[in-house]
Scaffold this motif. Sequence first.
Motif, short mmCIF file in Angstrom:
data_model
loop_
_atom_site.label_atom_id
_atom_site.label_comp_id
_atom_site.label_asym_id
_atom_site.label_seq_id
_atom_site.Cartn_x
_atom_site.Cartn_y
_atom_site.Cartn_z
N SER A 54 -52.83 -111.02 13.67
CA SER A 54 -51.67 -110.12 13.73
C SER A 54 -50.89 -110.06 12.42
O SER A 54 -49.95 -109.28 12.29
N ASP A 55 -51.27 -110.89 11.44
CA ASP A 55 -50.63 -110.86 10.12
C ASP A 55 -51.31 -109.77 9.30
O ASP A 55 -52.00 -110.01 8.31
N ILE A 56 -51.09 -108.54 9.72
CA ILE A 56 -51.84 -107.38 9.22
C ILE A 56 -51.11 -106.74 8.04
O ILE A 56 -49.89 -106.51 8.09
N ILE A 57 -51.85 -106.44 6.99
CA ILE A 57 -51.31 -105.58 5.91
C ILE A 57 -51.50 -104.14 6.35
O ILE A 57 -52.59 -103.75 6.77
N ALA A 58 -50.44 -103.34 6.25
CA ALA A 58 -50.54 -101.93 6.60
C ALA A 58 -49.64 -101.11 5.69
O ALA A 58 -48.49 -101.49 5.46
N CYS A 59 -50.16 -100.02 5.18
CA CYS A 59 -49.33 -99.09 4.41
C CYS A 59 -48.46 -98.29 5.39
O CYS A 59 -48.68 -98.32 6.60
N PRO A 60 -47.46 -97.54 4.89
CA PRO A 60 -46.62 -96.75 5.81
C PRO A 60 -47.37 -95.64 6.53
O PRO A 60 -46.95 -95.20 7.61
N GLY A 61 -48.49 -95.18 5.95
CA GLY A 61 -49.30 -94.18 6.62
C GLY A 61 -48.57 -92.86 6.84
O GLY A 61 -47.59 -92.53 6.17
N MET A 62 -49.07 -92.12 7.83
CA MET A 62 -48.58 -90.76 8.04
C MET A 62 -47.19 -90.72 8.68
O MET A 62 -46.62 -89.63 8.84
N ASP A 63 -46.64 -91.87 9.03
CA ASP A 63 -45.26 -91.88 9.52
C ASP A 63 -44.28 -91.57 8.39
O ASP A 63 -43.15 -91.14 8.67
N TYR A 64 -44.69 -91.81 7.13
CA TYR A 64 -43.78 -91.60 6.00
C TYR A 64 -44.43 -90.87 4.83
O TYR A 64 -43.78 -90.06 4.17
N CYS A 65 -45.68 -91.17 4.54
CA CYS A 65 -46.27 -90.82 3.25
C CYS A 65 -46.86 -89.41 3.23
O CYS A 65 -47.61 -89.03 4.15
N THR A 66 -46.60 -88.68 2.16
CA THR A 66 -47.14 -87.32 2.01
C THR A 66 -48.64 -87.32 1.76
O THR A 66 -49.32 -86.32 2.02
#
Length: 557
Positions: free
Chosen positions: A407-419
């Motif tokens: 559960s110690d996952i690296i995740a980018c902001p993705g489509m919730d924020y990024c264009t």
Amino acid sequence: MYQYSDFDAAFVASRNSQFRQQVERRIDGSLTEDEFRPLRLMNGLYLQLHAYMLRVAIPYGTLSSTQLRQLAYVAQKWDRGYGHFTTRQNMQFNWPKLSDVPDILDALAKVQLHAIQTSGNTIRNVTADHFAGAAADEIADPRPVAELIRQWSTDHPEFQFLPRKFKIAITGSPNDRAVTKAHDIGLRMVEQNGEPGFEVIVGGGLGRTPMIGKVVRDFLPRADLLPYLEAIVSVWNLLGRRDNKFKSRIKITVHEHGIDDIRARVEERFETLKPAFNGVDQDILAGIEAQFAPPEFRVGPTDLYDAAYANDPVFRSWADTNLAAHRAEGYAIVQVSLKKQGETPGDASTEQMRLLADLAERYGHDELRISHEQNVILPHVHKSDLPAIHAELKAQRLATANIGLISDIIACPGMDYCTLATARSIPIAQEIATRFDELKLEHDIGALKIKISGCINACGHHHVGHIGILGLDRAGVENYQITLGGDHTETAALGDRTGRGFAADEVIPAIERLIHAYLDLRDDRAETFLDAYRRLGADPFKAALYPEKQESRANAA
């Protein structure tokens, strides 16, 4: 910690004043968005899906309590009560108003923080091992050298309009916690005949064309580092392609020319540049090093820690998972997880930031680190203080015992924020973490790195995850590719793509099948997922991911 000189303070104030005027001109219409874009990028300001985003540099991942409190203040006053720590040891504010950005930058400058060169085609924030200055396996603290590189690269007249962005990472340990082999330049401290120096790696990077960096110098004396870096960047600045942004990074230049040709060019340029430095950089470094003197570690019993460890199973689980070995006797490195199951990886609320600042001030010699894995580190904590720290962390939902687990996952902001994103990352990370918490399997699974990116730019480092997940758009539908066997350490490797992608609602069942297969296949509890994958190869894991293929083969037989 490094403290600004009068020059540093004046420089940042001048840049902020200049940008304030540029913002005013954008607001009154004197500048179009196209004209404003390169100006805002030079100051860390992006235009994302819903709002502007300000990326604040945390140089080599080091913060004081005062600086973290100021980040909390910015989050409360000008954002939505939280900040997001990134995989490059920065903090992002996702909701500032354009008119407020100059005031935010001035507030940051008061505590010696800025957003300069956190974007644009320049040398970005220099990142470092998040255990710097504390790790038991460290040859030397790399942060003074990182600060020297920061000073050299900031507003360097030759390197403000490079072919593309340029990223440098440094570690003072033979065990690589800074992902050096996936950077444009990676520096690993090594020793030769008792002399400390650097293994210099060039041409690493992820994104649409992932590559592991190649060693351009096995051993470079510390005194030669700055002219050698300048030689590398100047060679690439001339050779790097500007006709195609997808082929402009130094990794492509190294690939096209070959490491031997690049090495020859760099060495020739280095010999030309070296005399011009004339030791001035080493004088500057000596002054910097004086500011990174280790704290006065106290000597005392660890009875409180020993008692809590023996009698409190919750504390014991946290200690076993979230503490790392410190070089000073009686001390530990505390890793504070920002990955409580079901929450957004890397986000910290105003209240959490203030608590962490208080803990650092009271118990941690007033130092914090931000890891590329989006967690917060208290690098110097005496073991007798650990039970008190754990109790306070629990009150702010920061005592999750999952560092290095599924559960110690690296995740980018993705489509919730990024264009740029083509799929969501955050919900997938939340669902994986929640599901394996429900199954109560995390600690049984053991060390496992899942990394998720919402597009091919790979801000979530999915290529070097033990399990990597890449979100893509397939005819308007989110689709997730899975890679296996990646590694971000000194034995770095890119993950192997497994096959077809999965719809969003198929990802969790696929990961669950994969993990159950690993648990059945491993030699014993000591064999990690990565070790098992390297021993067995991809086939048994692909069989778990794609059971329909096995069924189809069975029917055909």
